[in-house]
Design an enzyme around this catalytic site. Structure first.
Site, PDB file in Angstrom:
ATOM      1  N   GLY A  64       0.868  -1.265  -0.034  1.00 40.15           N
ATOM      2  CA  GLY A  64       0.103  -0.022  -0.059  1.00 40.15           C
ATOM      3  C   GLY A  64       0.963   1.342  -0.014  1.00 40.15           C
ATOM      4  N   GLN A 104       2.837  10.034   1.569  1.00 37.44           N
ATOM      5  CA  GLN A 104       4.237   9.221   1.487  1.00 37.44           C
ATOM      6  C   GLN A 104       5.145   9.930   0.389  1.00 37.44           C
ATOM      7  OE1 GLN A 104       2.323   5.182   2.225  1.00 37.44           O
ATOM      8  NE2 GLN A 104       4.536   5.064   3.193  1.00 37.44           N
ATOM      9  N   CYS A 130       6.438  -0.038   7.157  1.00 37.91           N
ATOM     10  CA  CYS A 130       6.168   1.286   6.502  1.00 37.91           C
ATOM     11  C   CYS A 130       7.215   1.595   5.554  1.00 37.91           C
ATOM     12  CB  CYS A 130       5.814   2.388   7.421  1.00 37.91           C
ATOM     13  SG  CYS A 130       5.038   3.430   6.608  1.00 37.91           S
ATOM     14  N   LEU A 131       6.911   1.915   4.049  1.00 39.42           N
ATOM     15  CA  LEU A 131       7.858   2.421   3.204  1.00 39.42           C
ATOM     16  C   LEU A 131       8.575   3.686   3.898  1.00 39.42           C
ATOM     17  CD1 LEU A 131       6.305   1.610  -0.071  1.00 39.42           C
ATOM     18  CD2 LEU A 131       8.114   0.291   1.157  1.00 39.42           C
ATOM     19  N   HIS A 180      -3.891   0.990   7.883  1.00 38.24           N
ATOM     20  CA  HIS A 180      -2.426   1.817   7.913  1.00 38.24           C
ATOM     21  C   HIS A 180      -2.479   2.828   6.861  1.00 38.24           C
ATOM     22  CE1 HIS A 180       2.065   1.231   7.964  1.00 38.24           C
ATOM     23  NE2 HIS A 180       1.805   2.005   6.950  1.00 38.24           N
ATOM     24  N   GLU A 181      -2.953   2.714   5.613  1.00 41.82           N
ATOM     25  CA  GLU A 181      -3.027   3.709   4.505  1.00 41.82           C
ATOM     26  C   GLU A 181      -3.879   4.888   5.082  1.00 41.82           C
ATOM     27  OE1 GLU A 181      -0.390   3.542   2.745  1.00 41.82           O
ATOM     28  OE2 GLU A 181      -0.085   1.370   3.163  1.00 41.82           O
ATOM     29  N   HIS A 226      -2.274   7.189   7.463  1.00 38.04           N
ATOM     30  CA  HIS A 226      -1.458   8.230   6.574  1.00 38.04           C
ATOM     31  C   HIS A 226      -1.839   9.307   6.366  1.00 38.04           C
ATOM     32  CE1 HIS A 226       2.495   6.283   6.432  1.00 38.04           C
ATOM     33  NE2 HIS A 226       2.055   5.181   5.850  1.00 38.04           N
TER      34      HIS A 226
HETATM   35 ZN    ZN Z   1       3.110   3.288   5.730  1.00 41.03          ZN
END
Ligand code: ZN
Length: 193
Positions: free
Chosen positions: A45, A50, A88-89, A130-131, A134
């Protein structure tokens, strides 16, 4: 298509509340770039903040289904929760245990600006939560059991740290050096309620 730069923990945009999308702001190229970036980075995701775009768009994929959702909103959750390791990226080389709802129903607009409703369970339910977090400036570390916070087995930050437990303070110190050496305007904490 182009790969987008994924910003890292400490960048102020990750702590901002993202703005809603308007239909006329939708750009197919940006959607494709988000998807390409997610797949290239091996993510499941990615949220627009991000890539330093403070707008309410998420893309997710479980390799069978691909989701592009503008202005996503969770309208229902299960009572049951699950707890699993999350990464997480924007927080490379780290993971921690996070409790999430088992099932969620997400509504929003798809890439063609049609209303969509997605019922998700298991991994995808976690990814959606999670997304969408963000978009509200929330990171998984805010919800995690920090006793389980550890560097992953991939040596993203420093091979010597592999699988070692860590603390938020240590992460901030290491990220400051590695990802933000020349920045003086870092925001690690969420400064709003
Ligand atoms: Zn993340």
């Amino acid at each position: 298509m182009a790969l987008l730069h994924v910003i890292k923990y400490g960048h102020p945009t990750l702590r901002m509340v993202a703005a809603p999308y308007e239909r006329e702001e939708v750009e197919e190229e940006f959607i494709n770039d988000m998807l390409e970036t997610m797949y290239t980075e091996d993510g499941v995701g990615l949220a627009a903040p991000q890539v330093n775009v403070s707008k309410r768009l998420i893309v997710c994929s479980d390799r069978e289904n691909e989701y592009v959702i503008f202005n996503p909103k969770i309208i229902a959750t299960s009572e049951n929760t699950q707890s699993d390791m999350e990464g997480c990226l924007s927080l490379p080389g780290l993971h921690a245990n996070v409790g999430r709802y088992d099932k969620v129903i997400v509504v929003g607009k798809d890439a063609e600006w049609r209303d969509i409703e997605v019922k998700a369970s298991g991994l995808m339910a976690v990814v959606f939560q999670h997304e969408i977090d963000h978009l509200n400036g929330t990171l998984y570390i805010d919800r995690a059991d920090l006793a389980t916070l550890a560097w992953t087995d991939a040596a993203v930050v420093d091979p010597a740290l592999r699988e070692q437990p860590t603390t938020i303070e240590m992460v901030q110190q290491i990220y400051r050096q590695k990802y933000h050496p020349n920045s003086h305007a870092l925001v690690f904490e969420k400064n709003f309620t």
